[in-house]
Motif scaffolding. Structure first.
Motif, PDB file in Angstrom:
ATOM      1  N   UNK A 160       0.845  -1.206   0.000  1.00  0.00           N
ATOM      2  CA  UNK A 160       0.000   0.000   0.000  1.00  0.00           C
ATOM      3  C   UNK A 160       0.878   1.252   0.000  1.00  0.00           C
ATOM      4  N   UNK A 161       1.730   1.310  -1.010  1.00  0.00           N
ATOM      5  CA  UNK A 161       2.640   2.441  -1.183  1.00  0.00           C
ATOM      6  C   UNK A 161       2.724   2.778  -2.672  1.00  0.00           C
ATOM      7  N   UNK A 162       3.599   3.679  -3.035  1.00  0.00           N
ATOM      8  CA  UNK A 162       3.729   4.096  -4.432  1.00  0.00           C
ATOM      9  C   UNK A 162       4.103   2.901  -5.319  1.00  0.00           C
ATOM     10  N   UNK A 163       5.013   2.058  -4.834  1.00  0.00           N
ATOM     11  CA  UNK A 163       5.459   0.906  -5.626  1.00  0.00           C
ATOM     12  C   UNK A 163       4.315  -0.059  -5.945  1.00  0.00           C
ATOM     13  N   UNK A 164       3.310  -0.109  -5.090  1.00  0.00           N
ATOM     14  CA  UNK A 164       2.173  -1.002  -5.334  1.00  0.00           C
ATOM     15  C   UNK A 164       1.005  -0.280  -6.013  1.00  0.00           C
ATOM     16  N   UNK A 165       1.260   0.954  -6.471  1.00  0.00           N
ATOM     17  CA  UNK A 165       0.245   1.703  -7.212  1.00  0.00           C
ATOM     18  C   UNK A 165      -0.681   2.539  -6.357  1.00  0.00           C
ATOM     19  N   UNK A 166      -0.291   2.813  -5.136  1.00  0.00           N
ATOM     20  CA  UNK A 166      -1.134   3.581  -4.221  1.00  0.00           C
ATOM     21  C   UNK A 166      -0.551   4.975  -3.996  1.00  0.00           C
ATOM     22  N   UNK A 167      -0.642   5.811  -5.022  1.00  0.00           N
ATOM     23  CA  UNK A 167      -0.227   7.199  -4.889  1.00  0.00           C
ATOM     24  C   UNK A 167      -1.256   7.969  -4.083  1.00  0.00           C
ATOM     25  N   UNK A 168      -2.325   8.441  -4.718  1.00  0.00           N
ATOM     26  CA  UNK A 168      -3.315   9.217  -3.960  1.00  0.00           C
ATOM     27  C   UNK A 168      -4.167   8.367  -3.017  1.00  0.00           C
ATOM     28  N   UNK A 169      -4.424   7.131  -3.348  1.00  0.00           N
ATOM     29  CA  UNK A 169      -5.199   6.175  -2.558  1.00  0.00           C
ATOM     30  C   UNK A 169      -6.534   6.750  -2.078  1.00  0.00           C
ATOM     31  N   UNK A 170      -7.450   7.043  -3.012  1.00  0.00           N
ATOM     32  CA  UNK A 170      -8.756   7.604  -2.631  1.00  0.00           C
ATOM     33  C   UNK A 170      -9.583   6.655  -1.765  1.00  0.00           C
ATOM     34  N   UNK A 171      -9.415   5.349  -1.936  1.00  0.00           N
ATOM     35  CA  UNK A 171     -10.135   4.396  -1.087  1.00  0.00           C
ATOM     36  C   UNK A 171      -9.751   4.575   0.375  1.00  0.00           C
TER      37      UNK A 171
END
Length: 183
Positions: A160-171
């Motif tokens: 749950x970080x940038x490397x896993x595709x969670x930049x803005x993480x709206x969820x």
């Protein structure tokens, strides 16, 4: 509770939160949020990191909501006995690392073991991924249970970080809003 009614303390993990990380974005977007700075993001020690978190909680002027990621989660849980009673009203803990058993963590984070298992004196959500390379889902759920926290199943979301595709993480923001509403 609304974000305007609390001090939101964002606690990054090892190496801090890069510009694209959801924590850095939230710190810039939520007016009452700030990142708890550490003296050394690359060589953490439990005493220094927990001390900084406890200082930030003690300096708050409103009820505190903790938002921690990775090693920041473990540091927050270890700092709990240092918090003034009743100041922290809730916590969103995301992608905690298993500093006790995960085989792929740097040795310097092992200094944070063992992870306290005492119940937390405030409500908390533990967001855990089914394929986090730093903590098995069952272990995250076990820690959450010991703390009296609710586990949120994030599916296969990596760390749950940038490397896993969670930049803005709206969820995550939606989850935070729902959590605050219930406080």
């Amino acid at each position: 509770m609304k974000t305007a009614d609390c001090d939101i303390l964002i606690v990054p993990g090892l190496r801090g939160s890069e510009a694209g990380h959801w924590q850095a974005r939230w710190a810039g977007r939520l007016p009452t949020a700030r990142i708890v700075a550490q003296d050394d993001w690359h060589a953490p020690t439990p005493a220094a990191w927990c001390g900084r978190i406890a200082e930030a909680v003690a300096a708050a002027t409103r009820p505190v909501i903790l938002i921690a990621h990775s090693l920041g989660v473990v540091a927050c849980v270890e700092a709990v006995p240092r918090f003034p009673v009743g100041v922290v009203r809730g916590a969103l803990f995301v992608a905690l690392p298993d500093v006790e058993e995960a085989p792929n963590l740097p040795d310097l984070v092992r200094a944070f073991a063992p992870v306290p298992r005492d119940p937390l004196p405030f409500p908390a959500l533990v967001v855990a991924s089914r394929n986090d390379p730093h903590c098995a889902y069952d272990r995250a759920d076990d820690f959450a249970h010991a703390w009296g926290a609710l586990t949120v199943d994030a599916g296969e979301s990596g760390h749950i970080n940038v490397a896993s595709g969670h930049g803005p993480w709206p969820e995550g923001l939606m989850r935070l809003a729902g959590f605050l509403k219930g406080l």
